[in-house]
Design a protein around this motif. Structure first.
Motif, mmCIF file in Angstrom:
data_model
loop_
_atom_site.group_PDB
_atom_site.id
_atom_site.type_symbol
_atom_site.label_atom_id
_atom_site.label_comp_id
_atom_site.label_asym_id
_atom_site.label_seq_id
_atom_site.Cartn_x
_atom_site.Cartn_y
_atom_site.Cartn_z
ATOM 1 N N VAL A 41 0.899 -1.062 -0.063
ATOM 2 C CA VAL A 41 -0.124 -0.003 -0.046
ATOM 3 C C VAL A 41 0.836 1.047 0.115
ATOM 4 O O VAL A 41 1.719 1.437 0.858
ATOM 5 N N ARG A 42 0.719 2.046 -0.919
ATOM 6 C CA ARG A 42 1.485 3.374 -1.212
ATOM 7 C C ARG A 42 0.334 4.500 -1.423
ATOM 8 O O ARG A 42 -0.475 4.396 -2.292
ATOM 9 N N PRO A 43 0.484 5.581 -0.671
ATOM 10 C CA PRO A 43 -0.713 6.563 -0.990
ATOM 11 C C PRO A 43 -0.233 7.312 -2.252
ATOM 12 O O PRO A 43 0.654 7.493 -2.791
ATOM 13 N N MET A 44 -1.363 8.092 -2.823
ATOM 14 C CA MET A 44 -1.288 8.424 -3.926
ATOM 15 C C MET A 44 -0.760 9.785 -3.742
ATOM 16 O O MET A 44 -0.947 10.488 -2.548
ATOM 17 N N PRO A 45 -0.195 10.460 -4.715
ATOM 18 C CA PRO A 45 0.624 12.079 -4.389
ATOM 19 C C PRO A 45 -0.951 12.767 -3.946
ATOM 20 O O PRO A 45 -2.013 12.842 -4.707
ATOM 21 N N PRO A 77 -11.469 -11.879 2.208
ATOM 22 C CA PRO A 77 -12.153 -10.841 3.017
ATOM 23 C C PRO A 77 -11.108 -10.248 4.170
ATOM 24 O O PRO A 77 -10.813 -9.177 4.445
ATOM 25 N N ALA A 78 -10.602 -11.177 4.891
ATOM 26 C CA ALA A 78 -9.405 -10.881 5.951
ATOM 27 C C ALA A 78 -8.340 -10.058 5.300
ATOM 28 O O ALA A 78 -7.787 -9.009 5.984
ATOM 29 N N GLU A 79 -7.805 -10.579 4.365
ATOM 30 C CA GLU A 79 -6.827 -9.832 3.633
ATOM 31 C C GLU A 79 -7.177 -8.379 3.266
ATOM 32 O O GLU A 79 -6.369 -7.602 3.387
ATOM 33 N N ARG A 85 -6.917 -1.714 6.704
ATOM 34 C CA ARG A 85 -6.123 -1.388 8.103
ATOM 35 C C ARG A 85 -4.983 -0.467 7.913
ATOM 36 O O ARG A 85 -4.483 0.574 8.162
ATOM 37 N N ARG A 86 -4.066 -0.923 6.730
ATOM 38 C CA ARG A 86 -2.761 -0.304 6.143
ATOM 39 C C ARG A 86 -3.059 1.160 5.779
ATOM 40 O O ARG A 86 -2.620 2.183 5.773
ATOM 41 N N VAL A 87 -4.247 1.268 4.908
ATOM 42 C CA VAL A 87 -4.544 2.492 4.229
ATOM 43 C C VAL A 87 -4.717 3.429 5.768
ATOM 44 O O VAL A 87 -4.236 4.578 5.501
ATOM 45 N N PHE A 94 -10.926 6.552 8.744
ATOM 46 C CA PHE A 94 -12.123 6.954 8.038
ATOM 47 C C PHE A 94 -13.268 6.837 8.706
ATOM 48 O O PHE A 94 -13.327 5.745 9.312
ATOM 49 N N ALA A 95 -14.236 7.729 8.564
ATOM 50 C CA ALA A 95 -15.772 7.474 9.407
ATOM 51 C C ALA A 95 -16.473 6.309 8.996
ATOM 52 O O ALA A 95 -17.037 5.989 9.637
#
Length: 186
Positions: A41-45, A77-79, A85-87, A94-95
């Protein structure tokens, strides 16, 4: 429409939305097809800054994401939950999360471009859909928002088709400018 265009409906918005829902892959984080590995997981710019601006303005944020890899047996689903969760570890809480685990042929009401996830998120947040905006990178994100009665903002990436850009009511070149637009900033 061009990359800075706005329809009359979007221009008529008199106030910021009370919540902004984001597509996950290709919008908030770099799209890794059928990602089952949180380490990828890598955030977008601009994702961190866009979310910071919304949270500072007390606008709730959420995620609406198609995850057909679950239906295809490519991740569990667990993956998917571990990736989500990493996001959150990288981008903050996030709400609301709405995840469609179905495949394209399953005929569910939640898979974008259908409005099910947007409507479910609105219910969970206690908001009318017209008080919500959806930001995504493809036409299905825009179509789901529009079908639900929410505001749609398209942030194109290399996978966004020209006709999706032309059909979008509002297009912004990046996440930060999309959020600034929704917050009424110039």
């Amino acid at each position: 429409m061009t990359a800075g265009s706005t329809s009359g409906r979007a221009r008529a918005r008199s106030r910021a939305p009370e919540a902004v829902l984001f597509d996950r892959d290709g919008t908030l984080v770099v799209d890794v097809p059928y990602n089952a590995d949180p380490a990828r997981v890598r955030p977008m710019p601009g994702a961190r800054e866009a979310l910071r601006l919304l949270r500072a303005a007390r606008v709730r944020v959420g995620v609406v994401t198609n995850q057909s890899g679950i239906a295809r047996g490519l991740l569990t689903p667990a993956e998917a939950r571990r990736v989500n969760r990493r996001v959150e570890q990288l981008l903050g809480p996030f709400a609301v999360w709405q995840v469609c685990p179905h495949g394209p042929a399953d005929g569910c009401a939640c898979r974008k471009p259908r409005p099910g996830m947007v409507l479910a998120a609105a219910r969970r947040l206690g908001l009318a859909p017209d008080r919500i905006a959806v930001v995504g990178d493809i036409g299905a994100d825009v179509e789901a928002a529009t079908a639900a009665g929410a505001t749609a903002v398209l942030v194109p990436t290399p996978v966004t088709r020209r006709e999706e850009i032309a059909a979008a009511p509002t297009v912004r070149p990046d996440l930060v400018s999309a959020v600034r637009h929704l917050l009424g900033e110039r």
